[in-house]
Design a protein around this motif. Structure first.
Motif, PDB file in Angstrom:
ATOM      1  N   UNK A 162       0.821  -1.213   0.000  1.00  0.00           N
ATOM      2  CA  UNK A 162       0.000   0.000   0.000  1.00  0.00           C
ATOM      3  C   UNK A 162       0.854   1.262   0.000  1.00  0.00           C
ATOM      4  N   UNK A 163       1.982   1.203   0.666  1.00  0.00           N
ATOM      5  CA  UNK A 163       2.845   2.382   0.737  1.00  0.00           C
ATOM      6  C   UNK A 163       3.331   2.781  -0.651  1.00  0.00           C
ATOM      7  N   UNK A 164       3.627   1.790  -1.478  1.00  0.00           N
ATOM      8  CA  UNK A 164       4.069   2.063  -2.856  1.00  0.00           C
ATOM      9  C   UNK A 164       2.968   2.772  -3.637  1.00  0.00           C
ATOM     10  N   UNK A 165       1.755   2.253  -3.552  1.00  0.00           N
ATOM     11  CA  UNK A 165       0.640   2.860  -4.275  1.00  0.00           C
ATOM     12  C   UNK A 165       0.355   4.259  -3.762  1.00  0.00           C
ATOM     13  N   UNK A 166       0.430   4.446  -2.429  1.00  0.00           N
ATOM     14  CA  UNK A 166       0.201   5.769  -1.858  1.00  0.00           C
ATOM     15  C   UNK A 166       1.229   6.771  -2.363  1.00  0.00           C
ATOM     16  N   UNK A 185       2.613  11.345  -5.842  1.00  0.00           N
ATOM     17  CA  UNK A 185       3.518  11.955  -6.818  1.00  0.00           C
ATOM     18  C   UNK A 185       2.869  12.145  -8.180  1.00  0.00           C
ATOM     19  N   UNK A 186       1.626  11.690  -8.324  1.00  0.00           N
ATOM     20  CA  UNK A 186       0.899  11.884  -9.570  1.00  0.00           C
ATOM     21  C   UNK A 186       1.421  11.074 -10.732  1.00  0.00           C
ATOM     22  N   UNK A 213      -8.633   9.543  -5.241  1.00  0.00           N
ATOM     23  CA  UNK A 213      -7.231   9.655  -5.648  1.00  0.00           C
ATOM     24  C   UNK A 213      -6.745   8.293  -6.107  1.00  0.00           C
ATOM     25  N   UNK A 214      -6.436   8.208  -7.374  1.00  0.00           N
ATOM     26  CA  UNK A 214      -5.955   6.948  -7.932  1.00  0.00           C
ATOM     27  C   UNK A 214      -5.011   7.258  -9.077  1.00  0.00           C
TER      28      UNK A 214
END
Length: 392
Positions: A26-30, A35-36, A210-211
């Motif tokens: 999850x941290x990677x996706x967050x 960072x857009x 936010x995705x």
């Protein structure tokens, strides 16, 4: 009927994908979202391992499996906190439709790239006035004297267009029997529209969600396409359309189940560790029972998803349609409840960035709304399964 227990191959696939997902998490996706940018590293590694094209024919670089295998990939990545939404679109919908109905040239042009992750295809069905109601689609296609197609219409909430090499557009052949072209006889057609086609325009829709996968509106006015842009038979549109929509529902169920499993695991860990009055809060039935109920509902939803995937892979499109709708409904409901209960279990911590659950509140709603609302699924079951009369 599918086996209740998964095969050893499917268990091994789950374990392997889970291992990949946990290395990103999850941290990677967050971080990607903040960072857009896009989860290119995970997408590329999943492609290298053969996961993106696991459902596509081996002759075109795929794994030779089906939606059963692809749903496992998406669910396990979701359970690790790093789902890849475009798995629902590019290999599941577009790859499936092209592999089943495309010409040899279309298969050669698109399937290897979809399988190895080097090419991405979006899917365009939803319209401003029709939603996902394929019977009200107004995007029209007509042939001109050269044999080319001219495509006119609008689409909304189309995922990943900015990254896509092409969009598989759902239109219908133009009729002239009444003023607005609607005859009541649905003849949908599917077109491969490269995103660099002159006249193809799109704009991003601002979303609270936010995705990494952005949403877009498409517009085209007499967009010229070659004759070979048409996928399959002009007069067999419904069969071809639902060949893509049924996998979409199954994969949405996998997306929801994976997300819910992630949230539930976070809540269970917290309930084991958080101590109040000398014992973990998970010892209290008011905490434990709702989490147990969510686990049960997720397991039931997965069983229906597995049934739907099995029926689809076996070629039973009619039965798969019913099961896919039920699976999507069950998974969406279970997901929303599981995420809500997970946040509630953590209390104030459930709303912090540190624990990463609050953002799932919005994301979980997607599984109820898209690609078809829970109410439309209830309409389907009441009309098609139970034989009750329509109110519309």
């Amino acid at each position: 009927m599918p086996p209740v227990l998964e095969s050893e191959e499917h268990k091994a696939l789950r374990a392997a994908v889970s291992s990949l997902g946990k290395r990103y998490g999850r941290e990677y996706i967050a971080t990607v979202n903040k960072e857009g940018r896009h989860p290119d590293e995970l997408w590329s590694e999943a492609a290298e391992l053969g996961y993106l094209g696991v459902n596509l024919p081996e002759a075109y670089g795929g794994g030779g499996g089906g939606i059963t295998e692809l749903s496992i990939v998406l669910e396990e990545l979701g359970a690790a906190g790093c789902p890849l939404l475009m798995l629902v679109v590019s290999p599941a919908i577009c790859g499936t439709v092209i592999s089943r109905f495309g010409t040899e040239a279309q298969k050669q042009a698109w399937l290897p790239g979809i399988a190895d992750g080097s090419r991405l295809m979006a899917f365009g069905i939803t319209e401003p006035d029709a939603g996902s109601n394929s019977h009200r689609i107004t995007t029209t296609a007509r042939r001109d004297e050269t044999g080319d197609w001219l495509l006119t219409g609008r689409k909304v909430f189309i995922s990943g267009v900015d990254r896509a090499d092409a969009v598989l557009i759902v239109g219908r052949t133009e009729t002239v029997s009444d003023e607005d072209g609607r005859t009541g006889t649905l003849k949908p057609c599917l077109f491969i529209v490269p995103t660099d086609t002159p006249g193809f325009e799109y704009r991003q829709i601002d979303m609270e969600l936010r995705a990494a996968e952005k949403q877009f509106e498409l517009t085209f006015d007499d967009l010229r396409l070659p004759a070979d842009a048409l996928v399959g038979d002009e007069n067999a549109g419904l069969l071809q359309l639902f060949a893509g929509l049924n996998p979409e529902r199954i994969m949405t169920a996998a997306f929801a189940i994976g997300m819910a499993r992630y949230a539930l695991a976070k809540a269970v860990d917290y309930a084991r560790d958080r101590t109040v009055w000398g014992q973990p809060i998970g010892a209290h039935q008011a905490i434990a029972h709702p989490l147990a109920q969510s686990h049960i509902e997720l397991e039931l939803a997965r069983l229906m998803m597995q049934k739907a995937a099995h029926l689809y892979d076996a070629g039973d499109d009619a039965a798969a349609g019913e099961a896919a709708n039920m699976a999507k409904y069950a998974a969406g409901e279970a997901c929303v409840k599981a995420v809500d209960q997970a946040v509630h279990t953590l209390g104030g911590n459930g709303l912090t960035t540190e624990f990463g659950l609050a953002s799932l509140i919005t994301a979980a709603r997607v599984s109820r709304i898209a690609p078809v609302s829970r109410e439309m699924i209830l309409n389907y079951v009441s009309h098609q399964t139970l034989g009750l009369p329509k109110s519309y």
